[in-house]
Design a protein around this motif. Structure first.
Motif, short mmCIF file in Angstrom:
data_model
loop_
_atom_site.label_atom_id
_atom_site.label_comp_id
_atom_site.label_asym_id
_atom_site.label_seq_id
_atom_site.Cartn_x
_atom_site.Cartn_y
_atom_site.Cartn_z
N GLY A 45 -48.60 50.57 17.46
CA GLY A 45 -49.13 51.01 16.19
C GLY A 45 -49.67 52.42 16.25
N TRP A 59 -47.96 48.24 13.03
CA TRP A 59 -46.76 48.73 12.33
C TRP A 59 -46.44 47.91 11.08
N ARG A 108 -39.48 51.59 14.83
CA ARG A 108 -40.40 50.70 14.12
C ARG A 108 -40.27 50.73 12.60
N LEU A 109 -39.77 51.86 12.05
CA LEU A 109 -39.75 52.05 10.60
C LEU A 109 -38.36 52.48 10.13
#
Length: 243
Positions: A45, A59, A108-109
Motif C-alpha cells: 500500500g 491498495w 496494483r491499479l
C-alpha cells in the motif's frame, strides 16, 4: 420574479466555474499547514508521514491511477474520485525509481488515463453523449421560452382577444425559470469540453435572446401575479382583476 430567476442562473454558473479553483486553493492551504510529506509505496500500500500525522492506505482504497509529466494521482473507484492521493515525481531522487514506482502502480491499479485519454472510444462516447445532452437541453430551453411567450398572448393582444383574460402570468414565469435552468444545465454538461463549451455558449446566447423576448413580454404582467384575471388597457398598462 423572472429577472430574479435569470440572476440566479448567472450566479449559479459563476459559482460552478469558480468552484474548482476555490477547492484547489483549500487543498494547497491544507498541504502548507501539514508541511513536508514523506511517502512510501510498495506492494502492501501507500504510507504517508508528516511532522504531525501518519497514515497508511491499502491498495483496495484505490482502483486506478493517472500519470502526468509531474505526478502520479491515485483515484478511488467511485465515479467522482472522492478519495485520491498525489505522488509527485520530483520527490524521487533517482529517475529509475520513477519506473519502479510506475511498475508497482501497474501491478496494483489500472491506468485510468488510458481509458479517459482524448480520442479513446470511451472518451469519444462520453463526449458525444454530453454534446447531445447539451443540445437537447438547449432545445428544451428554447421550447420552454416559446411556451412562456405564447402563454400570455391572449392578454397581450386585446385587439385579437378582447375582454378580460385568465391570468397565465405565473405559468409563463415558471416556464421562463425552467428554460433558464435548462440553458444552465446545457452549459454544465460541457463545461470541461473546450470546443463544445464555446459552441454551447454561442447557442445558449441565441436561446437566451428568445428568453429575453419572452421576459420582455411577461415582465409588465408580473404585477398581477396573484390575480385571477388580467386585461390590457388602451394605453398598454395591465389591469388586475380578482373575482
Amino acid at each position: 420574479m423572472a429577472p430574479v430567476l435569470y440572476a440566479g442562473v448567472v450566479v449559479f454558473v459563476a459559482f460552478m466555474t469558480a468552484a474548482p479553483w476555490l477547492q484547489a486553493r483549500r487543498l494547497h492551504r491544507l498541504a502548507e499547514r501539514q508541511g513536508d510529506i514523506r511517502g512510501t509505496v510498495d506492494d502492501t500500500g501507500v504510507r504517508l508521514t508528516t511532522a504531525h500525522s501518519s497514515a497508511s492506505h491499502d491498495w483496495h482504497l484505490y482502483s486506478r491511477y493517472v500519470e502526468t509529466p509531474e505526478l502520479f494521482v491515485l483515484l478511488s473507484a467511485d465515479k467522482s474520485a472522492v478519495g485520491f492521493a498525489v505522488l509527485p515525481k520530483r520527490a524521487v531522487a533517482d529517475p529509475e525509481e520513477v519506473d519502479r514506482l510506475r511498475a508497482v502502480l501497474d501491478r496494483r491499479l489500472v491506468r485510468a488515463d488510458d481509458a479517459q485519454a482524448p480520442g479513446s472510444p470511451r472518451s469519444r462516447g462520453r463526449a458525444i453523449g454530453r454534446g447531445v445532452g447539451s443540445v437537447g437541453l438547449l432545445l428544451l430551453g428554447l421550447l420552454l421560452f416559446f411556451f412562456a411567450f405564447a402563454a400570455v398572448q391572449h392578454a397581450a393582444h386585446p385587439d385579437r382577444f378582447p375582454g378580460i383574460q385568465n391570468n397565465t402570468t405565473p405559468i409563463s414565469a415558471v416556464m421562463l425559470g425552467l428554460g433558464a435552468l435548462a440553458v444552465a444545465g446545457a452549459w454544465w454538461l460541457v463545461r470541461r469540453m473546450t470546443a463544445m463549451r464555446i459552441v454551447t455558449a454561442m447557442l445558449a446566447a441565441l436561446v437566451l435572446l428568445a428568453g429575453g423576448a419572452a421576459l420582455h413580454r411577461v415582465e409588465p404582467m408580473l404585477r398581477c401575479w396573484g390575480s385571477d384575471r388580467i386585461a390590457r388597457g388602451p394605453e398598454g398598462a395591465y389591469v388586475c382583476y380578482d373575482f
